[in-house]
Design a protein around this motif. Structure first.
Motif, short mmCIF file in Angstrom:
data_model
loop_
_atom_site.label_atom_id
_atom_site.label_comp_id
_atom_site.label_asym_id
_atom_site.label_seq_id
_atom_site.Cartn_x
_atom_site.Cartn_y
_atom_site.Cartn_z
N SER A 72 -12.98 4.83 10.77
CA SER A 72 -12.10 4.40 9.67
C SER A 72 -12.62 3.12 9.01
O SER A 72 -11.85 2.34 8.48
CB SER A 72 -10.69 4.17 10.22
OG SER A 72 -10.71 3.30 11.33
N LEU A 112 -11.68 2.27 5.39
CA LEU A 112 -10.30 1.94 5.07
C LEU A 112 -10.10 0.42 5.08
O LEU A 112 -10.78 -0.30 5.81
CB LEU A 112 -9.36 2.59 6.07
CG LEU A 112 -9.34 4.12 6.08
CD1 LEU A 112 -8.55 4.64 7.26
CD2 LEU A 112 -8.76 4.65 4.77
N ASP A 128 -6.04 -3.83 6.77
CA ASP A 128 -4.62 -3.74 7.12
C ASP A 128 -4.22 -2.32 7.47
O ASP A 128 -3.35 -2.09 8.32
CB ASP A 128 -3.75 -4.29 5.98
CG ASP A 128 -3.83 -3.44 4.71
OD1 ASP A 128 -4.91 -2.86 4.45
OD2 ASP A 128 -2.83 -3.37 3.97
N VAL A 129 -4.87 -1.33 6.86
CA VAL A 129 -4.57 0.06 7.17
C VAL A 129 -5.11 0.42 8.55
O VAL A 129 -4.42 1.05 9.36
CB VAL A 129 -5.17 0.99 6.10
CG1 VAL A 129 -4.96 2.46 6.47
CG2 VAL A 129 -4.56 0.70 4.74
N ARG A 136 5.15 0.00 -1.72
CA ARG A 136 5.21 -0.10 -0.26
C ARG A 136 6.59 -0.60 0.20
O ARG A 136 7.14 -0.11 1.18
CB ARG A 136 4.12 -1.02 0.27
CG ARG A 136 2.74 -0.39 0.29
CD ARG A 136 1.73 -1.28 1.01
NE ARG A 136 0.45 -0.61 1.16
CZ ARG A 136 -0.59 -1.12 1.84
NH1 ARG A 136 -0.47 -2.33 2.42
NH2 ARG A 136 -1.73 -0.45 1.94
N GLU A 151 -5.56 5.85 1.54
CA GLU A 151 -5.23 4.64 2.31
C GLU A 151 -3.74 4.33 2.26
O GLU A 151 -3.16 3.86 3.25
CB GLU A 151 -6.05 3.44 1.83
CG GLU A 151 -5.80 3.01 0.39
CD GLU A 151 -6.69 3.73 -0.61
OE1 GLU A 151 -6.77 3.25 -1.76
OE2 GLU A 151 -7.29 4.76 -0.24
N GLU A 152 -3.09 4.65 1.12
CA GLU A 152 -1.65 4.43 1.04
C GLU A 152 -0.89 5.42 1.91
O GLU A 152 0.11 5.08 2.53
CB GLU A 152 -1.19 4.54 -0.42
CG GLU A 152 -1.51 3.35 -1.27
CD GLU A 152 -0.87 2.08 -0.72
OE1 GLU A 152 0.38 2.02 -0.63
OE2 GLU A 152 -1.63 1.16 -0.35
N TRP A 192 -1.41 4.32 5.56
CA TRP A 192 -0.61 3.11 5.80
C TRP A 192 0.87 3.48 5.95
O TRP A 192 1.57 2.96 6.83
CB TRP A 192 -0.78 2.11 4.65
CG TRP A 192 0.05 0.87 4.84
CD1 TRP A 192 -0.33 -0.28 5.46
CD2 TRP A 192 1.40 0.66 4.38
NE1 TRP A 192 0.71 -1.19 5.45
CE2 TRP A 192 1.78 -0.64 4.79
CE3 TRP A 192 2.31 1.44 3.69
CZ2 TRP A 192 3.04 -1.17 4.52
CZ3 TRP A 192 3.57 0.92 3.42
CH2 TRP A 192 3.92 -0.38 3.83
N SER A 193 1.32 4.39 5.14
CA SER A 193 2.73 4.78 5.18
C SER A 193 3.07 5.50 6.47
O SER A 193 4.14 5.29 7.06
CB SER A 193 3.06 5.67 3.97
OG SER A 193 2.79 4.99 2.76
N THR A 248 3.05 2.84 9.20
CA THR A 248 4.21 1.95 9.05
C THR A 248 5.49 2.67 9.48
O THR A 248 6.38 2.06 10.09
CB THR A 248 4.31 1.47 7.59
OG1 THR A 248 3.11 0.74 7.26
CG2 THR A 248 5.51 0.57 7.41
N ALA A 284 -3.47 8.16 12.66
CA ALA A 284 -2.47 7.30 12.02
C ALA A 284 -1.14 7.27 12.76
O ALA A 284 -0.25 6.51 12.38
CB ALA A 284 -2.25 7.74 10.58
#
Length: 803
Positions: free
Chosen positions: A14, A17, A20-21, A214, A259-260, A263-264, A267, A294
């Motif tokens: 990764s 990426l 933060d992700v 986000r 990446e979003e 991240w989602s 999270t 993830a």
């Protein structure tokens, strides 16, 4: 040679990426692994698009269509059932009903169609179609009907074990939701809350990339988490990525950036309580394996039959591909029901009374979906024309083709097969402890019982190594005859299809009681036919006193002086002693003096008292069973350990059973073997009363024996399989997973047959040989105590010491 525990492939790189992700994914994966281990679930389903009309106009949706594009406003009942039947034939467990929201409030053609067919709303039609699918196919409906008031959610709860509605977003000003009155945050949250108040196992989620930020996603996830903390009802959260589609208002918008999306997902895993399952659809990502990294633990519904009607341009991955990719990322796949196991195992709260058996009927011991290949149909029975000693009922209608204990369907091939268990997984860690010589406890055994995919192969391989180490490559069998001297019983074991109560003349079947002369004649005949053992067991007749069992033993011994008398369960012994007012040692001593040679381990069922309260509430307790066998060992009578499994219990009960008997064996050394007895459901009263599962799956059956081999290492060297319940094709695999004994030829075996087993009454040496020799193993006839009939003592157990 001890097999090596293989590490599965590492997670996807990764480096591309953002930091933060990557950090969020690592934290999420750690949370997931602590809670769910290496298991990723999926639901084998069919997709039933009940209506593609919808009163909402969402800027990204291609599912909703105008009436002019459809042949009819709704699928007919016949069309619904055709789809469902196709799914049942392919081994699906879920019927996902997806539909537009309240189309009758926008389109007259929808309202007219419903009225012509006797319905006042789409939800009422959905209710009846779900009921029809449930009744005709057994598939479990999942109603995905959108934002609904409490009364409609309550109505669907009667026919749908779980329900769902995506929150999507709590932003109220997104252009994509203009003209969508059901997509307001207030309506979505009200539905989520009402589902919690009604104890509905609920699936919800967010849609990523439709214009929200986000912070917006965090807000939606926190709202879901808060509702779950109030009610405990959110079984699963879906994090779905937006993809633009031709013909929609958002067709020119960019897709959700990878990446979003990652991240989602990560999270969501951090925000949501750990008991909520986290799903991302595999068909909406080209590299769907990275979703495992993830933090997801569920792939959602995957259909081998129907397309994803919401995303028809994105086909489902084949199940083999899904399995391959998941395993490449260090995890295993397991099918589930539409209702997740935590909810399925707490039916008093989460499952409507009318649905409890439908859920139970498709469940394995963990509350997941049965994973045997083949079709699953609701079982319907009628009275048998001729009963005699066989089952009192026969199956009618569509026959399931999946493997069941006692049926003639061949099992799926698990052994030989892939063999791998990551050292960091629960299964790998338990195997490593076993390989180091550590005695495994209850928690370790439960972890092994939950193995999936290559982990099953790793356990079987290690168990077979221990088998070879303990007893070599010889497979043994005993030539015996069962004498079930009466089927009349005062006890009310709810699983038993053999026994008759004293008033059973009013029912199908005939209660019987053999005379002592009958019993003696059968024993003498068995001896003449070359049997070395007779097994004596029957019901607890109300007219018996304790001397009856002594009289039976003496009659057999006099009629067949050389035969080994293997007789009387712990229940019979305990009851006989009680009726005479004698202690167990005194009574067993009298039986031994009359000619009794050993005790069978039956009447153990599951040695876990909460389960016994369900299966056999008036029977002896776990401690009483153990006390009886301890007393037998103390006076020099050996016995065996049996376990009937697959009816109502969970793997922790199997583990407790093994640990309790292992503790006794470490003191007395009097158990000669462990015998697994898969529950035969077909004519069992508790199944016919719709209160039990269809017995264990083949994976559970194989693991039960393999794990027993590992758990009893150095204490019980012989692991016996029940060919009459498992069948010859299954037995071949079991012999490669730690088993070394085929049990008896079982002349006149009636108890399994009375429950519906169809594998016949007797085995021959020639058939045993044909089963074993293709495996490259030798076969030998044994005595009850594991000596050889040729006179050479090959006993692999310590003899119990008398006194």
């Amino acid at each position: 040679m001890t097999p090596t525990t293989v590490t599965l492939a590492p997670r996807t790189e990764s480096r591309a990426l953002p930091d933060d992700v990557v950090a969020a994914m690592e934290r999420a994966a750690s949370i997931r692994d602590r809670r769910h281990g290496t298991r990723i679930t999926y639901s084998p389903k069919v997709f039933i698009p009940l209506t593609m009309l919808c009163r909402d106009r969402c800027g990204y949706c291609t599912f909703a269509q105008p009436p002019a594009h459809l042949d009819a406003p709704f699928l007919s009942r016949d069309e619904v059932l055709r789809i469902a039947r196709d799914g049942a034939r392919q081994g699906c467990h879920e019927a996902l009903f997806t539909l537009g929201e309240a189309p009758e409030q926008r389109y007259d053609v929808a309202a007219d169609w419903l009225r012509e067919h006797g319905y006042d709303s789409t939800v009422h039609y959905l209710h009846d179609m779900a009921a029809a699918v449930l009744d005709e196919t057994g598939l479990l409906p999942h109603a995905n009907a959108g934002a609904l008031p409490a009364d409609e959610l309550r109505l669907l709860r009667e026919v749908s074990p779980s329900q769902g509605m995506m929150i999507e977003t709590l932003r109220s000003d997104l252009p994509c939701h203009r003209g969508a009155p059901d997509k307001t945050p207030e309506r979505r949250l009200a539905t989520l809350e009402a589902a919690g108040e009604l104890d509905i196992a609920f699936t919800t989620g967010i849609l990523v990339g439709i214009g929200e930020t986000r912070d917006d996603r965090v807000t939606a996830l926190e709202a879901i988490a808060a509702s779950h903390r109030r009610h405990g009802h959110v079984q699963e959260v879906i994090v779905q990525n937006f993809l633009p589609k031709p013909g929609t208002a958002m067709r020119h918008e960019p897709p959700c950036p990878p990446e979003e999306f990652l991240w989602s997902i990560a999270t969501a895993r951090e925000i949501l309580p750990p008991d909520i399952h986290l799903q991302a659809p595999p068909n909406l990502s080209d590299d769907f394996g990275v979703l495992v990294d993830a933090g997801i633990d569920d792939w959602g519904g995957v259909s081998p039959v129907t397309a994803d009607h919401v995303n028809p341009e994105r086909p489902w991955p084949a199940l083999d591909r899904l399995r391959e990719v998941t395993e490449a990322h260090g995890h295993t796949v397991a099918p589930r029901l539409t209702i997740h196991p935590e909810f399925a195992l707490d039916p008093d709260r989460w499952v409507h009374d009318d649905l409890r058996f439908a859920v139970l009927d498709r469940s394995d011991a963990e509350g997941l979906a049965r994973d045997d290949t083949g079709s699953f149909w609701p079982e319907r029975v009628s009275a048998a024309d001729v009963v005699n000693d066989g089952a009192e009922v026969v199956l009618v209608g569509k026959r399931s083709t999946a493997w069941y204990a006692g049926a003639t369907n061949d099992p799926t091939t698990l052994v030989p097969g892939p063999s791998a268990a990551s050292p960091s997984s629960r299964v790998g860690a338990a195997l490593a402890r076993a390989e180091s010589g550590e005695q495994l406890g209850v928690d370790d055994l439960v972890d092994l019982f939950g193995a999936r995919g290559p982990e099953v192969g790793a356990i079987a391989e290690y168990a077979d190594h221990l088998r070879q180490e303990a007893v070599g490559d010889t497979v043994t069998w005993v030539h015996n005859r069962n004498i079930n001297y009466t089927n009349v019983c005062t006890f009310k074991c709810r699983f038993c299809g053999f026994s008759k109560g004293p008033l059973s003349l009013n029912l199908r079947g005939t209660p019987y009681l053999l005379t002592l002369d009958d019993i003696a004649e059968r024993a003498a005949e068995a001896e003449r036919l070359g049997a070395t053992e007779v097994t004596l067991q029957g019901g607890i007749h109300p007219d018996f006193d304790g001397d009856y069992y002594i009289d039976v033993t003496r009659a057999v011994r006099e009629a067949a002086p050389t035969i080994h008398v293997h007789g009387f369960t712990a229940l019979e012994v305990t009851e006989g002693a009680r009726r005479l007012g004698q202690d167990l040692h005194t009574y067993l001593g009298r039986l031994k003096e009359a000619g009794l040679s050993s005790l069978p381990g039956t009447a153990a069922e599951i040695l876990d008292d909460p389960v016994r309260e369900i299966l056999c509430p008036d029977k002896i307790t776990t401690d009483e069973w153990l006390d009886c066998h301890a007393a037998a060992h103390d006076i020099g009578l050996h016995s065996n350990v049996t376990m009937m499994f697959g009816a109502v219990e969970q793997p922790i009960s199997w583990a407790r059973h093994i640990v309790r008997t292992r503790e006794l064996q470490s003191v007395t050394g009097g158990f000669t073997e462990f015998v697994g007895l898969p529950f035969v459901h077909m004519a069992s009263p508790i199944y016919l009363q719709r209160r039990a599962r269809r017995g264990p799956t083949f994976r559970e059956t194989l693991l039960l024996h393999a794990v027993a081999r590992i758990a009893y290492r150095g204490l019980i060297d012989n692991i016996q399989l029940s060919w009459v319940k498992i069948g010859e094709a299954g037995a071949r695999q079991m012999l490669r997973a730690g088993c070394n004994d085929l049990g008896g030829t079982l002349m006149d075996e009636n108890i399994s047959r009375a429950a519906g087993a169809a594998h016949g009454q007797a085995m021959t040496e020639q058939r045993f040989r044909g089963l074993v020799e293709p495996l490259g193993r030798t076969i030998a006839q044994r005595t009850t105590g594991y000596g050889r009939v040729d006179g050479v003592d090959h006993a692999a157990v310590r003899a119990p010491a008398a006194g």
